[in-house]
Write a protein that holds these residues in place. Structure first.
Motif, PDB file in Angstrom:
ATOM      1  N   SER A   1       0.838  -1.206   0.000  1.00 57.61           N
ATOM      2  CA  SER A   1       0.000   0.000   0.000  1.00 57.61           C
ATOM      3  C   SER A   1       0.866   1.246   0.000  1.00 57.61           C
ATOM      4  O   SER A   1       2.089   1.169   0.171  1.00 57.61           O
ATOM      5  CB  SER A   1      -0.950   0.001   1.209  1.00 57.61           C
ATOM      6  OG  SER A   1      -0.224   0.284   2.386  1.00 57.61           O
TER       7      SER A   1
ATOM      8  N   ILE B   1       3.124   4.428  -0.209  1.00 52.36           N
ATOM      9  CA  ILE B   1       4.370   4.828  -0.867  1.00 52.36           C
ATOM     10  C   ILE B   1       5.087   3.610  -1.469  1.00 52.36           C
ATOM     11  O   ILE B   1       5.617   3.678  -2.589  1.00 52.36           O
ATOM     12  CB  ILE B   1       5.271   5.544   0.162  1.00 52.36           C
ATOM     13  CG1 ILE B   1       4.634   6.896   0.543  1.00 52.36           C
ATOM     14  CG2 ILE B   1       6.683   5.719  -0.371  1.00 52.36           C
ATOM     15  CD1 ILE B   1       5.242   7.565   1.772  1.00 52.36           C
TER      16      ILE B   1
ATOM     17  N   ASP C   1       5.744  -7.525   1.837  1.00 52.03           N
ATOM     18  CA  ASP C   1       4.824  -6.958   2.836  1.00 52.03           C
ATOM     19  C   ASP C   1       4.399  -8.061   3.798  1.00 52.03           C
ATOM     20  O   ASP C   1       4.718  -9.237   3.586  1.00 52.03           O
ATOM     21  CB  ASP C   1       3.611  -6.282   2.176  1.00 52.03           C
ATOM     22  CG  ASP C   1       3.079  -5.115   3.014  1.00 52.03           C
ATOM     23  OD1 ASP C   1       2.645  -5.331   4.176  1.00 52.03           O
ATOM     24  OD2 ASP C   1       3.100  -3.967   2.527  1.00 52.03           O
TER      25      ASP C   1
ATOM     26  N   ASP D   1       7.226 -10.637   7.226  1.00 48.87           N
ATOM     27  CA  ASP D   1       7.363  -9.576   8.232  1.00 48.87           C
ATOM     28  C   ASP D   1       8.848  -9.200   8.292  1.00 48.87           C
ATOM     29  O   ASP D   1       9.676 -10.035   8.661  1.00 48.87           O
ATOM     30  CB  ASP D   1       6.882 -10.129   9.583  1.00 48.87           C
ATOM     31  CG  ASP D   1       7.025  -9.132  10.716  1.00 48.87           C
ATOM     32  OD1 ASP D   1       7.728  -8.116  10.540  1.00 48.87           O
ATOM     33  OD2 ASP D   1       6.450  -9.390  11.790  1.00 48.87           O
ATOM     34  N   VAL D   2       9.178  -7.982   7.919  1.00 45.40           N
ATOM     35  CA  VAL D   2      10.601  -7.600   7.846  1.00 45.40           C
ATOM     36  C   VAL D   2      11.276  -7.602   9.215  1.00 45.40           C
ATOM     37  O   VAL D   2      12.501  -7.569   9.295  1.00 45.40           O
ATOM     38  CB  VAL D   2      10.809  -6.223   7.161  1.00 45.40           C
ATOM     39  CG1 VAL D   2      10.383  -6.254   5.711  1.00 45.40           C
ATOM     40  CG2 VAL D   2      10.128  -5.091   7.921  1.00 45.40           C
TER      41      VAL D   2
ATOM     42  N   ASN E   1      11.144   0.840   3.061  1.00 45.37           N
ATOM     43  CA  ASN E   1       9.995   1.743   3.189  1.00 45.37           C
ATOM     44  C   ASN E   1       9.043   1.371   4.320  1.00 45.37           C
ATOM     45  O   ASN E   1       8.394   2.241   4.900  1.00 45.37           O
ATOM     46  CB  ASN E   1       9.252   1.746   1.841  1.00 45.37           C
ATOM     47  CG  ASN E   1       7.862   2.314   1.952  1.00 45.37           C
ATOM     48  OD1 ASN E   1       7.682   3.519   2.106  1.00 45.37           O
ATOM     49  ND2 ASN E   1       6.855   1.450   1.902  1.00 45.37           N
TER      50      ASN E   1
ATOM     51  N   TYR F   1       8.315   7.072  17.212  1.00 42.54           N
ATOM     52  CA  TYR F   1       8.384   7.406  15.780  1.00 42.54           C
ATOM     53  C   TYR F   1       9.461   8.466  15.540  1.00 42.54           C
ATOM     54  O   TYR F   1      10.322   8.315  14.665  1.00 42.54           O
ATOM     55  CB  TYR F   1       7.015   7.897  15.305  1.00 42.54           C
ATOM     56  CG  TYR F   1       6.931   8.113  13.813  1.00 42.54           C
ATOM     57  CD1 TYR F   1       6.827   7.037  12.946  1.00 42.54           C
ATOM     58  CD2 TYR F   1       6.944   9.400  13.268  1.00 42.54           C
ATOM     59  CE1 TYR F   1       6.744   7.228  11.572  1.00 42.54           C
ATOM     60  CE2 TYR F   1       6.863   9.597  11.902  1.00 42.54           C
ATOM     61  CZ  TYR F   1       6.762   8.511  11.050  1.00 42.54           C
ATOM     62  OH  TYR F   1       6.685   8.711   9.686  1.00 42.54           O
TER      63      TYR F   1
ATOM     64  N   ILE G   1       1.412  12.849   3.309  1.00 43.89           N
ATOM     65  CA  ILE G   1       1.051  12.068   2.131  1.00 43.89           C
ATOM     66  C   ILE G   1      -0.185  11.230   2.479  1.00 43.89           C
ATOM     67  O   ILE G   1      -0.198  10.573   3.537  1.00 43.89           O
ATOM     68  CB  ILE G   1       2.206  11.108   1.724  1.00 43.89           C
ATOM     69  CG1 ILE G   1       3.566  11.835   1.743  1.00 43.89           C
ATOM     70  CG2 ILE G   1       1.919  10.465   0.373  1.00 43.89           C
ATOM     71  CD1 ILE G   1       3.714  12.989   0.793  1.00 43.89           C
TER      72      ILE G   1
ATOM     73  N   THR H   1      -2.020   8.235   2.776  1.00 45.55           N
ATOM     74  CA  THR H   1      -1.778   6.786   2.707  1.00 45.55           C
ATOM     75  C   THR H   1      -2.513   6.120   3.869  1.00 45.55           C
ATOM     76  O   THR H   1      -3.181   6.784   4.668  1.00 45.55           O
ATOM     77  CB  THR H   1      -0.283   6.456   2.858  1.00 45.55           C
ATOM     78  OG1 THR H   1       0.121   6.764   4.194  1.00 45.55           O
ATOM     79  CG2 THR H   1       0.587   7.203   1.869  1.00 45.55           C
TER      80      THR H   1
HETATM   81  N1  LIG Z   1       2.239   8.988   4.732  1.00 45.49           N
HETATM   82  C1  LIG Z   1       2.963   9.986   5.219  1.00 45.49           C
HETATM   83  O1  LIG Z   1       2.510  11.136   5.318  1.00 45.49           O
HETATM   84  C2  LIG Z   1       4.370   9.708   5.674  1.00 45.49           C
HETATM   85  C3  LIG Z   1       5.130  10.792   6.130  1.00 45.49           C
HETATM   86  C4  LIG Z   1       6.433  10.560   6.547  1.00 45.49           C
HETATM   87  C5  LIG Z   1       6.966   9.293   6.488  1.00 45.49           C
HETATM   88  N2  LIG Z   1       6.199   8.257   6.041  1.00 45.49           N
HETATM   89  C6  LIG Z   1       6.819   6.911   5.997  1.00 45.49           C
HETATM   90  O2  LIG Z   1       6.538   6.296   4.758  1.00 45.49           O
HETATM   91  C7  LIG Z   1       6.667   4.880   4.919  1.00 45.49           C
HETATM   92  C8  LIG Z   1       5.498   4.185   4.219  1.00 45.49           C
HETATM   93  O3  LIG Z   1       4.297   4.520   4.857  1.00 45.49           O
HETATM   94  P1  LIG Z   1       2.931   4.828   4.100  1.00 45.49           P
HETATM   95  O4  LIG Z   1       2.567   6.214   4.443  1.00 45.49           O
HETATM   96  O5  LIG Z   1       3.009   4.442   2.660  1.00 45.49           O
HETATM   97  O6  LIG Z   1       1.927   3.872   4.913  1.00 45.49           O
HETATM   98  P2  LIG Z   1       1.095   2.584   4.525  1.00 45.49           P
HETATM   99  O7  LIG Z   1       0.475   2.129   5.790  1.00 45.49           O
HETATM  100  O8  LIG Z   1       0.196   2.863   3.373  1.00 45.49           O
HETATM  101  O9  LIG Z   1       2.183   1.532   4.049  1.00 45.49           O
HETATM  102  C9  LIG Z   1       3.074   0.885   4.935  1.00 45.49           C
HETATM  103  C10 LIG Z   1       3.202  -0.562   4.488  1.00 45.49           C
HETATM  104  O10 LIG Z   1       4.193  -1.204   5.312  1.00 45.49           O
HETATM  105  C11 LIG Z   1       3.713  -2.507   5.593  1.00 45.49           C
HETATM  106  N3  LIG Z   1       4.321  -3.056   6.794  1.00 45.49           N
HETATM  107  C12 LIG Z   1       4.067  -2.678   8.078  1.00 45.49           C
HETATM  108  N4  LIG Z   1       4.774  -3.450   8.926  1.00 45.49           N
HETATM  109  C13 LIG Z   1       5.484  -4.319   8.165  1.00 45.49           C
HETATM  110  C14 LIG Z   1       6.374  -5.368   8.469  1.00 45.49           C
HETATM  111  N5  LIG Z   1       6.692  -5.673   9.731  1.00 45.49           N
HETATM  112  N6  LIG Z   1       6.912  -6.084   7.460  1.00 45.49           N
HETATM  113  C15 LIG Z   1       6.587  -5.812   6.172  1.00 45.49           C
HETATM  114  N7  LIG Z   1       5.751  -4.798   5.808  1.00 45.49           N
HETATM  115  C16 LIG Z   1       5.211  -4.082   6.806  1.00 45.49           C
HETATM  116  C17 LIG Z   1       2.208  -2.314   5.773  1.00 45.49           C
HETATM  117  O11 LIG Z   1       1.499  -3.541   5.710  1.00 45.49           O
HETATM  118  C18 LIG Z   1       1.892  -1.352   4.664  1.00 45.49           C
HETATM  119  O12 LIG Z   1       1.557  -2.019   3.458  1.00 45.49           O
HETATM  120  C19 LIG Z   1       6.770   4.628   6.412  1.00 45.49           C
HETATM  121  O13 LIG Z   1       8.130   4.377   6.749  1.00 45.49           O
HETATM  122  C20 LIG Z   1       6.311   5.933   7.033  1.00 45.49           C
HETATM  123  O14 LIG Z   1       6.868   6.182   8.297  1.00 45.49           O
HETATM  124  C21 LIG Z   1       4.912   8.427   5.634  1.00 45.49           C
END
Ligand SMILES: NC(=O)c1ccc[n+]([C@@H]2O[C@H](COP(=O)([O-])OP(=O)(O)OC[C@H]3O[C@@H](n4cnc5c(N)ncnc54)[C@H](O)[C@@H]3O)[C@@H](O)[C@H]2O)c1
Length: 249
Positions: free
Chosen positions: A17, A19, A38, A60-61, A87, A153, A185, A187
């Motif tokens: 999902s 990013i 994922d 699970d990473v 990511n 965080y 963003i 998400t």
């Molecule tokens: N969305 C924002 O505004 C924003 C801002 C700053 C940073 N980020 C960072 O961007 C990155 C991606 O987040 P996003 O916003 O796309 O969120 P998201 O929830 O849409 O995607 C995160 C994905 O990571 C997967 N995930 C979670 N734990 C996991 C694990 N243990 N092993 C494998 N996969 C796992 C989830 O299942 C999910 O598909 C994150 O590191 C987040 O901190 C996001």
């Protein structure tokens, strides 16, 4: 499609999902073969069903041995590794230090920091053979700034900045390491919070001079740039992709 990543092989974590999903798709459309990773139970295979260059791995990473297994799967499938996009991440439960749940601290550190360290460690020997290694991590506004709350965080995203700078030094002539600093963003992480707290959503939207939230594709475009040969002299930096929000006083 311009073929910016033709011939490259990549790992993208958190690719079901947001990013990660958008980045895996864009990398593949630019010619890369991608191992998308994922958590088991996420719709990873469904979202990438139409992309023959994307192989999906439910993992699970943070699991013990996961980093070695993920890198081995990429090498088995592609015979090489050029790009590691770390990511997957979480905000955890949040909270202020005084009352913060230590289990949440350990959970967030395990995912946002230790998994990035382990995957980088497992990937580096193969990345060094690439000729143009790329490690791309995900920081945050909270890699530089803090507010009260979100202690785990904020701590991990500051640490991601430090870890990336070390990786940039250690990759040296073999390639580059950088981190993206996304603004707000839309998400799976942010959308529920924005729906719950409309004032918070309004604040972030108005804070960005471009006048909108970011989309996952905005970040994927920046990931593509850092992954490409065009960014060969860019290393050790945090790249803001925030619509100008942070520089807006
Ligand atoms: N969305 C924002 O505004 C924003 C801002 C700053 C940073 N980020 C960072 O961007 C990155 C991606 O987040 P996003 O916003 O796309 O969120 P998201 O929830 O849409 O995607 C995160 C994905 O990571 C997967 N995930 C979670 N734990 C996991 C694990 N243990 N092993 C494998 N996969 C796992 C989830 O299942 C999910 O598909 C994150 O590191 C987040 O901190 C996001």
């Amino acid at each position: 499609m311009t073929g910016l990543l033709e011939g490259k092989a990549a790992i993208v974590t958190g690719a079901a999902s947001g990013i990660g999903e958008a980045s895996a798709r864009l990398m593949a459309s630019e010619g890369a073969r991608v191992l998308a990773v994922d958590l088991p139970g996420k719709p990873l295979a469904q979202v990438h069903a139409g992309s023959p260059s994307i192989i999906c791995m439910d993992m699970d990473v943070t699991a013990l041995g996961a980093a070695d297994a993920i890198v081995a799967a990429a090498i088995d499938a592609f015979g090489r590794l050029d790009i590691l996009f770390n990511n997957a991440g979480t905000v955890g439960k949040g909270g202020v230090v005084e009352t913060h749940d230590e289990a949440d601290w350990n959970f967030v550190i395990g995912l946002n920091l230790t998994s990035v360290y382990r995957l980088s460690k497992a990937a580096i020997p193969f990345l060094k053979q690439s000729g143009a290694a790329r490690i791309i991590n995900v920081g945050s506004v909270r890699s530089d700034f803090a507010d009260s709350g979100a202690v785990a965080y904020t701590s991990t995203k500051h640490a991601v900045a430090g870890l990336t700078k070390v990786l940039a030094c250690e990759l040296g002539p073999y390639g580059t390491a950088n981190y993206i600093q996304p603004g707000a963003i839309l998400t799976g992480i942010t959308s529920p919070a924005f729906e719950r707290m409309p004032d918070y959503a309004k604040y972030w939207k108005e804070r960005a001079p471009v006048g909108r939230f970011g989309e996952s594709e905005d970040i994927a475009n920046a990931v593509l740039y850092l992954a490409s040969d065009e960014a060969d002299f860019v290393s050790g930096i945090g790249l803001w992709v925030d619509g100008g929000a942070v520089s807006h006083y």
